[in-house]
Scaffold this motif. Sequence first.
Motif, PDB file in Angstrom:
ATOM      1  N   ALA A   1      99.674 -30.329   1.864  1.00 36.06           N
ATOM      2  CA  ALA A   1     100.114 -31.011   0.639  1.00 36.06           C
ATOM      3  C   ALA A   1     101.439 -30.435   0.184  1.00 36.06           C
ATOM      4  O   ALA A   1     102.363 -31.166  -0.197  1.00 36.06           O
ATOM      5  CB  ALA A   1      99.059 -30.856  -0.451  1.00 36.06           C
ATOM      6  N   GLY A   2     101.558 -29.108   0.261  1.00 39.28           N
ATOM      7  CA  GLY A   2     102.801 -28.454  -0.134  1.00 39.28           C
ATOM      8  C   GLY A   2     103.964 -28.947   0.711  1.00 39.28           C
ATOM      9  O   GLY A   2     105.036 -29.271   0.190  1.00 39.28           O
ATOM     10  N   VAL A   3     103.704 -29.056   1.991  1.00 34.06           N
ATOM     11  CA  VAL A   3     104.759 -29.498   2.904  1.00 34.06           C
ATOM     12  C   VAL A   3     105.201 -30.909   2.537  1.00 34.06           C
ATOM     13  O   VAL A   3     106.401 -31.208   2.440  1.00 34.06           O
ATOM     14  CB  VAL A   3     104.253 -29.446   4.363  1.00 34.06           C
ATOM     15  CG1 VAL A   3     105.295 -30.064   5.287  1.00 34.06           C
ATOM     16  CG2 VAL A   3     103.962 -28.019   4.765  1.00 34.06           C
ATOM     17  N   VAL A   4     104.214 -31.754   2.322  1.00 36.40           N
ATOM     18  CA  VAL A   4     104.547 -33.148   2.012  1.00 36.40           C
ATOM     19  C   VAL A   4     105.420 -33.234   0.779  1.00 36.40           C
ATOM     20  O   VAL A   4     106.430 -33.951   0.750  1.00 36.40           O
ATOM     21  CB  VAL A   4     103.261 -33.973   1.822  1.00 36.40           C
ATOM     22  CG1 VAL A   4     103.615 -35.353   1.275  1.00 36.40           C
ATOM     23  CG2 VAL A   4     102.515 -34.090   3.123  1.00 36.40           C
ATOM     24  N   ILE A   5     105.073 -32.460  -0.221  1.00 29.70           N
ATOM     25  CA  ILE A   5     105.851 -32.504  -1.456  1.00 29.70           C
ATOM     26  C   ILE A   5     107.288 -32.071  -1.182  1.00 29.70           C
ATOM     27  O   ILE A   5     108.248 -32.682  -1.650  1.00 29.70           O
ATOM     28  CB  ILE A   5     105.191 -31.621  -2.541  1.00 29.70           C
ATOM     29  CG1 ILE A   5     103.879 -32.285  -2.972  1.00 29.70           C
ATOM     30  CG2 ILE A   5     106.097 -31.436  -3.736  1.00 29.70           C
ATOM     31  CD1 ILE A   5     102.931 -31.375  -3.688  1.00 29.70           C
ATOM     32  N   LEU A   6     107.437 -31.034  -0.349  1.00 30.28           N
ATOM     33  CA  LEU A   6     108.775 -30.585   0.013  1.00 30.28           C
ATOM     34  C   LEU A   6     109.560 -31.709   0.682  1.00 30.28           C
ATOM     35  O   LEU A   6     110.725 -31.960   0.356  1.00 30.28           O
ATOM     36  CB  LEU A   6     108.680 -29.396   0.974  1.00 30.28           C
ATOM     37  CG  LEU A   6     108.522 -28.020   0.325  1.00 30.28           C
ATOM     38  CD1 LEU A   6     108.350 -26.957   1.402  1.00 30.28           C
ATOM     39  CD2 LEU A   6     109.744 -27.717  -0.531  1.00 30.28           C
ATOM     40  N   VAL A   7     108.874 -32.373   1.609  1.00 29.38           N
ATOM     41  CA  VAL A   7     109.536 -33.446   2.335  1.00 29.38           C
ATOM     42  C   VAL A   7     110.010 -34.518   1.373  1.00 29.38           C
ATOM     43  O   VAL A   7     111.142 -35.011   1.461  1.00 29.38           O
ATOM     44  CB  VAL A   7     108.575 -34.058   3.384  1.00 29.38           C
ATOM     45  CG1 VAL A   7     109.193 -35.312   3.977  1.00 29.38           C
ATOM     46  CG2 VAL A   7     108.289 -33.046   4.462  1.00 29.38           C
ATOM     47  N   VAL A   8     109.127 -34.842   0.453  1.00 30.18           N
ATOM     48  CA  VAL A   8     109.476 -35.890  -0.503  1.00 30.18           C
ATOM     49  C   VAL A   8     110.711 -35.491  -1.292  1.00 30.18           C
ATOM     50  O   VAL A   8     111.645 -36.277  -1.456  1.00 30.18           O
ATOM     51  CB  VAL A   8     108.296 -36.170  -1.456  1.00 30.18           C
ATOM     52  CG1 VAL A   8     108.725 -37.143  -2.542  1.00 30.18           C
ATOM     53  CG2 VAL A   8     107.126 -36.711  -0.678  1.00 30.18           C
ATOM     54  N   ILE A   9     110.711 -34.256  -1.765  1.00 31.48           N
ATOM     55  CA  ILE A   9     111.853 -33.802  -2.563  1.00 31.48           C
ATOM     56  C   ILE A   9     113.136 -33.934  -1.753  1.00 31.48           C
ATOM     57  O   ILE A   9     114.160 -34.432  -2.238  1.00 31.48           O
ATOM     58  CB  ILE A   9     111.651 -32.331  -3.011  1.00 31.48           C
ATOM     59  CG1 ILE A   9     110.503 -32.271  -4.020  1.00 31.48           C
ATOM     60  CG2 ILE A   9     112.921 -31.766  -3.625  1.00 31.48           C
ATOM     61  CD1 ILE A   9     110.004 -30.885  -4.297  1.00 31.48           C
ATOM     62  N   MET A  10     113.043 -33.528  -0.467  1.00 28.12           N
ATOM     63  CA  MET A  10     114.257 -33.587   0.344  1.00 28.12           C
ATOM     64  C   MET A  10     114.649 -35.030   0.626  1.00 28.12           C
ATOM     65  O   MET A  10     115.840 -35.358   0.639  1.00 28.12           O
ATOM     66  CB  MET A  10     114.045 -32.816   1.637  1.00 28.12           C
ATOM     67  CG  MET A  10     114.291 -31.336   1.391  1.00 28.12           C
ATOM     68  SD  MET A  10     114.181 -30.378   2.882  1.00 28.12           S
ATOM     69  CE  MET A  10     112.453 -30.329   3.127  1.00 28.12           C
ATOM     70  N   ALA A  11     113.641 -35.851   0.845  1.00 24.06           N
ATOM     71  CA  ALA A  11     113.954 -37.250   1.127  1.00 24.06           C
ATOM     72  C   ALA A  11     114.627 -37.890  -0.084  1.00 24.06           C
ATOM     73  O   ALA A  11     115.542 -38.697   0.047  1.00 24.06           O
ATOM     74  CB  ALA A  11     112.693 -37.994   1.484  1.00 24.06           C
ATOM     75  N   MET A  12     114.183 -37.489  -1.248  1.00 24.15           N
ATOM     76  CA  MET A  12     114.742 -38.075  -2.465  1.00 24.15           C
ATOM     77  C   MET A  12     116.163 -37.554  -2.693  1.00 24.15           C
ATOM     78  O   MET A  12     117.061 -38.309  -3.050  1.00 24.15           O
ATOM     79  CB  MET A  12     113.883 -37.716  -3.671  1.00 24.15           C
ATOM     80  CG  MET A  12     112.457 -38.184  -3.558  1.00 24.15           C
ATOM     81  SD  MET A  12     112.204 -39.799  -4.255  1.00 24.15           S
ATOM     82  CE  MET A  12     111.840 -39.371  -5.936  1.00 24.15           C
ATOM     83  N   THR A  13     116.346 -36.269  -2.545  1.00 21.36           N
ATOM     84  CA  THR A  13     117.671 -35.722  -2.815  1.00 21.36           C
ATOM     85  C   THR A  13     118.610 -35.937  -1.642  1.00 21.36           C
ATOM     86  O   THR A  13     119.821 -36.015  -1.826  1.00 21.36           O
ATOM     87  CB  THR A  13     117.579 -34.217  -3.128  1.00 21.36           C
ATOM     88  OG1 THR A  13     116.861 -33.603  -2.038  1.00 21.36           O
ATOM     89  CG2 THR A  13     116.840 -33.955  -4.406  1.00 21.36           C
ATOM     90  N   GLY A  14     118.042 -36.010  -0.455  1.00 21.42           N
ATOM     91  CA  GLY A  14     118.838 -36.273   0.726  1.00 21.42           C
ATOM     92  C   GLY A  14     119.757 -35.122   1.099  1.00 21.42           C
ATOM     93  O   GLY A  14     120.818 -35.330   1.677  1.00 21.42           O
TER      94      GLY A  14
ATOM     95  N   ALA B   1     115.430 -34.275   6.790  1.00 21.39           N
ATOM     96  CA  ALA B   1     114.027 -33.960   6.566  1.00 21.39           C
ATOM     97  C   ALA B   1     113.306 -33.761   7.890  1.00 21.39           C
ATOM     98  O   ALA B   1     112.469 -32.879   8.030  1.00 21.39           O
ATOM     99  CB  ALA B   1     113.365 -35.069   5.774  1.00 21.39           C
ATOM    100  N   SER B   2     113.653 -34.548   8.844  1.00 19.52           N
ATOM    101  CA  SER B   2     112.871 -34.518  10.074  1.00 19.52           C
ATOM    102  C   SER B   2     113.085 -33.210  10.844  1.00 19.52           C
ATOM    103  O   SER B   2     112.147 -32.653  11.394  1.00 19.52           O
ATOM    104  CB  SER B   2     113.227 -35.717  10.949  1.00 19.52           C
ATOM    105  OG  SER B   2     114.612 -35.765  11.117  1.00 19.52           O
ATOM    106  N   SER B   3     114.309 -32.692  10.795  1.00 20.36           N
ATOM    107  CA  SER B   3     114.539 -31.458  11.538  1.00 20.36           C
ATOM    108  C   SER B   3     113.784 -30.309  10.886  1.00 20.36           C
ATOM    109  O   SER B   3     113.183 -29.483  11.550  1.00 20.36           O
ATOM    110  CB  SER B   3     116.035 -31.153  11.579  1.00 20.36           C
ATOM    111  OG  SER B   3     116.453 -30.713  10.314  1.00 20.36           O
ATOM    112  N   MET B   4     113.800 -30.332   9.572  1.00 19.81           N
ATOM    113  CA  MET B   4     113.079 -29.309   8.814  1.00 19.81           C
ATOM    114  C   MET B   4     111.600 -29.358   9.154  1.00 19.81           C
ATOM    115  O   MET B   4     110.948 -28.361   9.403  1.00 19.81           O
ATOM    116  CB  MET B   4     113.285 -29.576   7.321  1.00 19.81           C
ATOM    117  CG  MET B   4     112.436 -28.751   6.408  1.00 19.81           C
ATOM    118  SD  MET B   4     113.106 -27.106   6.240  1.00 19.81           S
ATOM    119  CE  MET B   4     111.852 -26.386   5.224  1.00 19.81           C
ATOM    120  N   LEU B   5     111.099 -30.571   9.215  1.00 18.43           N
ATOM    121  CA  LEU B   5     109.684 -30.758   9.469  1.00 18.43           C
ATOM    122  C   LEU B   5     109.348 -30.290  10.883  1.00 18.43           C
ATOM    123  O   LEU B   5     108.312 -29.682  11.116  1.00 18.43           O
ATOM    124  CB  LEU B   5     109.327 -32.234   9.295  1.00 18.43           C
ATOM    125  CG  LEU B   5     107.830 -32.466   9.126  1.00 18.43           C
ATOM    126  CD1 LEU B   5     107.410 -31.996   7.757  1.00 18.43           C
ATOM    127  CD2 LEU B   5     107.519 -33.908   9.326  1.00 18.43           C
TER     128      LEU B   5
END
Lengths: 515, 647
Positions: B622-635, B639-643
Motif C-alpha cells: 500500500a505504501g508503495v502504491v501511494i508513492l507511485v501515485v504521488i510520483m505519477a501526479m507530480t511527474g 515512475a516505472s523505473s523507480m518501481l
Amino acid sequence: MDFPILSVILLSPILGALISVFIPKEESKIVKSVAGITTFISLALTVIVYYLYYTQHLATGGMQFTEFIPWVSDLNVNYSLGVDGFSLPMLLLTNIIGFNAVFSRSWSVEKRGKEYYILLLILIAGVMGTFVARDLFIFFLFYEVVVIPIYIMVIIWGSGSKTKAVTKEYAGMKLTIFLLIGSAFLLAAMIWMYMEAKGLRGGAATFDIAELAMVKFSERFQIIAFGMMAFGFTTLLSMFPFHSWSPDGYAGAPTSVSMIHAGVLKKIGGYGLIRVGLFVLPMGAIAWAPVIAILAVANVVYAALICLAQKDMKYVVGYSSVSHMGFVLIGVATLNLIGLNGAVANMFAHGVMSALFFSMVGYIYAATKTRYIPDLGGLAHQMPVAATGFVIAALASAGLPGLVSFVPEFTTFIGAFKTSSQLIHVLAIIALTGVVLGAVYVLRMVANVLFGPRKEEWDHVKDIHGSYWIPVVSLIFIIVLFGVFPSLLMDMVNSGIEPIAAKFIQAATQIGGNI
Amino acid sequence: MVNFALENAWLIPFLPFMAFVLIALVFKPLPKVSAFVAITCMLTSFVLAIQIGIGVFLDAERFIEEPLKHTFTWFSMSGLTIEMGTQIDPTSAMMLFVVTLVASLVQIYSLGYMHGDVGFSRFFAYLSLFAMSMLGLVIAPNLLQMFVFWELVGLCSYLLIGFWFFKYSAREAAKKAFITTRTGDFGLLLGLLLLQINFGTLDLVKLGEMIPNFTQYGLTASGLTVIAIILFLGPIGKSGQFPLHVWLPDAMEGPTPVSALIHAATMVVAGVYLVGRSLILFQTVPAAMTFVACIGAFTALFAATIAVTQVEMKKILAYSTVSQLGYMMLALGCGSLTASMFHLMTHAFFKALMFLGAGCVLHGMHNELNIWKYGGLKKYMPVTYWTFLIGCLAIAGIPPFAGFWSKDEILLVTYNMFAHGHQPIYLVLFIMAVITAGLTAFYMFRMFFICFHGELRDEHAHPHEAPFSMLIALFVLAALSIVGGLVGMPWLEHPFGYYVRLGHFEHEAPNYFIMFGSVIVACIGIFTAITIYLKKSISHEALAEKYKGIYTLLYNKYYIDEIYLWLIHNVLDGLGRFLWWVDITIVDGIVDGVGKSTQGLGSILRRAQTGKLQHYALVLFAGVVILVVIMAMTGTSSASSMLGGVR
C-alpha cells in the motif's frame, strides 16, 4: 477512436474550475455562470449518452462508449472509462444534481464565492469519475479526490445547529475522518485483491473490474475481502452503526454540498458495494448478506424514529437519508435481480428527491436564517413556490406513487420476498413500517414549517426568484418524469444489473447452497 | 360514440388530469377560466362514462363474462411485470357513472360555494387531480394500479382537507388523515406484495381464476386468510372502519364540497370498492370474510352511537358516513358484491345531497357550526329544507327512497348468511345492523328538527338561501335519492344485481318480514326524534343529565382520539427521543471516544493485525502504491523505473 464523450463530460467541470481560477474574485457571479455552463454541458452530453444507450445498446448491454489509455503499465493501471446500464443512471444523477447544486441557494456562499464554485466543480468531476471508471485504481483515485473539497467546504461555508451542540468544524472533521477510515479499508482490500488475482492469473496483474470479476477467488478470501470492502462502502452509505457522520455532516454543510453528498456521493458506497463487492466477490456477499440485511433494517426503523424527535430541518432530512439508505441495503442483501434493481433505482430516486429536499431546506434557511422548526411556520403564505417544491420532495420521500421513489421501493420489497431466506422476509416486513414512519416525520415537518397561521416576522422573505427557479423546476420535472414512466429508469438499471445478478446464480451452484 | 367511449376509456381519467395540468401551469391566475376548464373536462368525462354505461347495459352478458381490458406494460424485468390500463365491466361502469356525476355536480356547486376564495383556481386544480385519481382507481385492471391511484386520492384528500392551510385545525386534520390511512396502507402494500409473490400477478381477472386454487401455488388456507386480513387493513384505513376511523370526522375541516365529494360519495368508498374487486380472495377463506363482516357491523353501530350526541352538522354526517361504510363492509362480509355496490351508489346520492345541503346551511349561517345556534331554517331556505328532508328519508330507509332498497338488501344478505349459511354469528351482526338502522333514523331527524324547525336561536344570524348554481346539484341529487333505488327493486326481472354481481345471478325472493321490520325500526327512530326534538315532550337535556356517563362517553367519541394521541406522544415520540439520545450519547460517544484517544484507535487497529506475512506485505505494498501515485501526479521522475527498483 470515437469521440471521447465520457472524458469530455468529466473534463468540462474541471475546465470550468480552471477558467474560474483566472477570474477576479470580486466577480463571483461570473464564476457561478461558468460553473453553470460547464455543468450544463456535462449534463446535456450525459443525457445524450443516456438516450443513445437506451435506444441502441439496451438489448446487448455491457460497457459502451469505452475509452482506454494505458497509464502505469508496470502495474497495469489504465485510464479506462466506460458506462453500462448501472453506471449511466448514476452518472445522470450526478449531472442532474451537480447542475442544480450550482443554482441552489446557500446562506453563506456570498463570501469567497469564487473558491466555493471552484471546489464544487472539482467535487462534481470527482464523483462523476468514480461512476465512469472501469479500472478499480482509477475508481479509488476519483473517490479520494472527492473527500478533500468536501472537508474544506464544510468547515468554511458550513453552519452549526441550534438543536445539537455541533460546530461546522466538528461536522466536517467527523465526516472526513469517517470516510478516510472507510477508504483505508477499501484500499487495503483492493490491493490485496490485486495481489491475489495476480497470483491466480499466473502473474498477469489487473485492476480492471470486469477482469477481476472473472478470477476465481477462494471462498475464504472472498469473505474476508468482502468484509473489508463492505465496511468501507457501507460507511460511505451511512449504514448503522457507522452512520453518525451523515446527519451532522449534512446539517453542517452548505446547501450544494448537502445536495451532492446526500444525493450522489454516498451512492458511491452503494455503487462500489454492488459493482466491486457483489460482482467480484459474490461468495463473500452471500456470507455477509444476512448481516447487511439486519443492519439495513436498523437503518430504516432506527433513523426514521430518530427523525420524529428532530427539530432542525436539516437533521430531519439527514436522518431521513440514513433511513432511506436502509431500503437500498435491503435491496443489496437480496442478491437477486429484482432486489438489486430496486436498490439501484432507489439510489437514483433518493438522489433526486433528497437534492430537491436539501435545496428547498437550504433556500428557506438562507431566506429566514433559521432551520429550527418551532421558529418557522406558515411559510406557504410568503413562499408558495418553495413550499410546492418542499411538499413534492416530502411526498417523494414518503414514497408516493407517481413520484420517482415508489417503483424502486416496491421492486426492492418484491426482491426481498423473492429470496428464500425467512430472515429477510421478516426483516422486509419490519422495514415496511418505515413507509408509515416516513410519512409521519415528513408531514409533521411540512405542517410545522409551511402551514398554519401566517407569521408576520417572515413577511420580508422573498420567494424563489431568478436562477433559484432552476433547481425547483428541473428536479420536480425529473421526480415526476421517472415516477410516471419508471421504465425509463428500470430498463436501464436492469440491463446493467443482469450480469451482476447472474453471478449469484453461478455462485449458488458453486457452493451448493441456496440464496 | 358508445364504441368510441368503450375503446378509449382512458380518456375518462385523463381529461380531468389535463385540466389539472392546464390550471396548474397556465390558468392559475384566472379563476374563472380555471373553473371553466375543470368543469368542461369533468362533464366530458361524465358524458363518456354515460356512453360506457349504455354500452355495458346493452351487452351486459358479454361484459360480465369477460371484462373489456386495455393494458400496457408500465415496467418490467425478468420475474416482475407490472401493467397499467383500463378494465370495463358493470361494476367499474357503475362506479365511473357515480364518480363523474357527483364530481361534476360538486364542481358546479363549488362555483358558488368557493366564490371569492383566494385559492379558487387551486381548488379546481385539486378537484380535477382528485377526479383523475379516483377514476384511475375505479378503472384499474390490477391491484397495483389501484394502489397507485389509491395513494393519489389519499394525496388529494390531504391537499383538500388542508385546503385552508392557514387554519391550525385544517393543517392538523390533513396530516392526521394522511398518516392514519397510511397506517392502513402498510397492510395493503404488504398484502399486495404477498399476492404478487405467491401468484405472480396482480391482475384482477387472473387472480380471480387463481385464488380459488390457492393450494396449487403452495399456499395454505390459513396463509391465505392472513394475506386477506393484512390486505384488509388498507380498506379499514381508507373507508374509515374501526379502529382507523378517527381521521374521517376531522376531515370535515376541508371545504364542504370536498366533504361531499371525497369524504362521503367517492374516495372513502375506495376501500369498499377494493374489497369488492378482490372479493374472491375473501370468499375463498371464510374466516377473512367473517372478519370483514364483523368489522363492518361493529363500525356501523359504533359510529351511529357517536353520531347521536354530536352538535356539528358535518360531524354528524361524517359519523353517519362511517356508519354507512360499515354497512357496505358488512355486505361484503356476507359475500354480496351486489348489496354493497348498490348501497355505495345510493349512499353517494343521498350523502352528497346532505353534505351539499349542509354546505348551503353553513353558507347561509356564515360558517356557524353548532346546530344549537340554528333553528327554524325552513323559513329561510326552503329548497335546502325540502331536499335535505329527502336525504334524511333516504338514509333512514323509508320507502320508496333510495336508501330503503339498498339497506334492505344488506339486511337481507346478512340474515341469509344466518338462515341459509348456518353461521350463528351473522344473527348477532344482523341485530346490530337493525339497531343501527333505528339509530340512523333517530340521529338524522334529531339534526333535521334542530336545524330546520323551531325558532332561530342565534339572534345575530341572517340566514339566506344559497345561490342557484349551488341549488342545481341539490335538485339532481334529490331526484336520484328518490328514484335511484328503484333499479334494485327485487320485483324487477333484471334488477341492479343482475348487472353488478359476482358469480351467477339468482332471483332472490323479497323477504317481507325484513322489509316491513326495517321500516318499522326506522319509524321508531323518527318518532323518537319527533317526540324529543320537535314536540319536545321529553327534554333532551334531562335525558343527557340522566345518562350522563354514557352521554359523556359518546360525546367524546369513546376517547379513542385521546388514546391514540397519548400513544403517539408518549410511546412513538418517546421512542424517537430515546433513540436520539442513544445516537448522540452512545453511537456518537463511541465515535468521539475513538477519535480523541489514539490509544483507543491503536487498540482497534491492533486487532486487524493477524500476524500473517501476507498482510504485512499488503501494508508495505500500500505504501508503495501511494508513492507511485504521488510520483505519477507530480511527474517528477519516471515512475516505472523507480518501481522496477523496488521490485
